[in-house]
Design a protein around this motif. Structure first.
Motif, PDB file in Angstrom:
ATOM      1  N   TRP A  40       2.817  -6.924  12.686  1.00  0.00           N
ATOM      2  CA  TRP A  40       2.265  -5.782  13.409  1.00  0.00           C
ATOM      3  C   TRP A  40       3.067  -5.499  14.674  1.00  0.00           C
ATOM      4  CZ3 TRP A  40      -1.172  -2.613  11.330  1.00  0.00           C
ATOM      5  CH2 TRP A  40      -1.946  -3.070  10.262  1.00  0.00           C
ATOM      6  N   ARG A  43      -0.636   5.574   1.850  1.00  0.00           N
ATOM      7  CA  ARG A  43       0.340   5.310   0.797  1.00  0.00           C
ATOM      8  C   ARG A  43       0.921   6.622   0.252  1.00  0.00           C
ATOM      9  NH1 ARG A  43       0.323   0.127  -0.606  1.00  0.00           N
ATOM     10  NH2 ARG A  43      -1.490  -1.173  -0.112  1.00  0.00           N
ATOM     11  N   THR A  78      -4.767   2.060   5.720  1.00  0.00           N
ATOM     12  CA  THR A  78      -3.573   2.083   4.869  1.00  0.00           C
ATOM     13  C   THR A  78      -3.321   3.492   4.359  1.00  0.00           C
ATOM     14  OG1 THR A  78      -3.931  -0.211   4.158  1.00  0.00           O
ATOM     15  CG2 THR A  78      -2.470   1.150   2.805  1.00  0.00           C
ATOM     16  N   PRO A 138      -7.523  -2.550   9.387  1.00  0.00           N
ATOM     17  CA  PRO A 138      -6.336  -1.738   9.092  1.00  0.00           C
ATOM     18  C   PRO A 138      -6.668  -0.487   8.272  1.00  0.00           C
ATOM     19  CG  PRO A 138      -5.926  -4.060   8.632  1.00  0.00           C
ATOM     20  CD  PRO A 138      -7.396  -3.916   8.855  1.00  0.00           C
ATOM     21  N   ARG A 186       0.594   1.016   7.606  1.00  0.00           N
ATOM     22  CA  ARG A 186      -0.762   0.712   8.048  1.00  0.00           C
ATOM     23  C   ARG A 186      -0.871   0.917   9.550  1.00  0.00           C
ATOM     24  NH1 ARG A 186       0.728  -1.682   3.910  1.00  0.00           N
ATOM     25  NH2 ARG A 186       2.326  -2.840   5.045  1.00  0.00           N
ATOM     26  N   TRP A 192       1.075  -0.866  14.306  1.00  0.00           N
ATOM     27  CA  TRP A 192       1.491  -0.328  13.015  1.00  0.00           C
ATOM     28  C   TRP A 192       2.351  -1.334  12.272  1.00  0.00           C
ATOM     29  CZ3 TRP A 192       6.433   1.816  11.363  1.00  0.00           C
ATOM     30  CH2 TRP A 192       7.461   1.645  12.297  1.00  0.00           C
TER      31      TRP A 192
END
Length: 269
Positions: A78, A181, A179, A177, A59, A69
């Motif tokens: 974070w 994946r 994201t 955030p 993220r 990140w």
């Protein structure tokens, strides 16, 4: 019997990362069924290349000034991205395998660029393409974009440059955030022959104005593409049928990659 070399060879360096996959003509099932059945232009564009996935779930957060990140492979909260960050554990893995003189030179996973909210992401890949071919790294066409980012496209001459495949993204929303994946492609790696972006070729385009400039060949082509199908019994996907037949006939005469490769040896028009 000798085997032809692959048109592109990807090297996945991060252990366990998802390998590139041939892009799916259905847009990973997101295209409307009518587009999938009848629109050859859309499905061909969707399948032209290889999907590139993030090497892990992570993220990004941009607060308007700093980038932060967080990665599923790291238990920490974070972390600030003020310069560059290595993929968790990869620097040690790299140094254990690399020649001694190359140790300490593992590619960074994330790099904060000088422009606000812009991040360089390493895909975990290196690539080598056949002579005369390059890779265009771009947002996957005809797929829903990842919300909150814009991807800068880049063209890499991977037949001559064997380095990390990066992409640059700009975070377009703050305090929320983003994201990424490995289940969803971040990029499309699209093969491009070098003559296709030669200056002589690109600068040689012409434009003609007005219907009076349409000659017999142009009217004949328009008739075949538009008028004749409109007069005939309507069947959806006439273009798709014709394109598939033409492609099948071309592939029956030999490997299309090697035919195209032979064109790259000719001087650019």
């Amino acid at each position: 019997m000798s085997q032809s070399p692959p048109p592109i060879r990807f090297h996945a360096l991060i252990p366990g990362q998802r390998p590139p996959a041939r892009a799916d003509r259905s847009g990973l099932g997101t295209l409307p069924i009518r587009a999938w059945r009848y629109c050859e232009a859309v499905t061909t564009a969707a399948g032209l290349g290889w999907h590139i996935f993030p090497p892990a779930a992570f993220r990004l957060l941009f607060d308007g000034q700093r980038i932060w990140w967080q990665c599923d492979d790291v238990a920490e909260d974070w972390m600030p991205l003020d310069d560059a960050a290595q993929f968790p554990g990869f620097a040690q893995t790299f140094d254990a395998a690399a020649p001694e003189e190359m140790r300490g030179f593992s590619p960074p996973f994330l790099t904060a660029l000088p422009e606000p909210g812009v991040v360089q992401i390493w895909t975990g890949l290196l690539a080598r393409s056949a002579p005369g071919w390059s890779l265009l790294l771009r947002r996957p066409p005809n797929l829903p974009p990842v919300p909150g980012i814009e991807i800068y496209e880049g063209l890499v001459e991977t037949d001559a440059w064997f380095g990390p495949l990066f992409t640059n993204i700009r975070i377009t929303r703050t305090d929320e955030p983003i994201t990424l994946r490995p289940e969803w492609p971040l990029l499309l790696a699209q093969p491009v022959p070098r003559p296709a972006y030669a200056e002589a070729w690109l600068n040689g385009a012409e434009m003609v104005e007005g219907l009076s400039a349409m000659g017999a060949d142009e009217w004949s082509g328009y008739d075949a593409a538009v008028v004749a199908p409109a007069r005939a019994v309507h069947r959806p996907g006439n273009y798709a049928v014709a394109a598939r037949k033409r492609r099948k006939g071309e592939e029956a005469t030999g490997c299309p990659f090697h035919r195209a490769q032979s064109l790259t040896s000719a001087p650019a028009p």
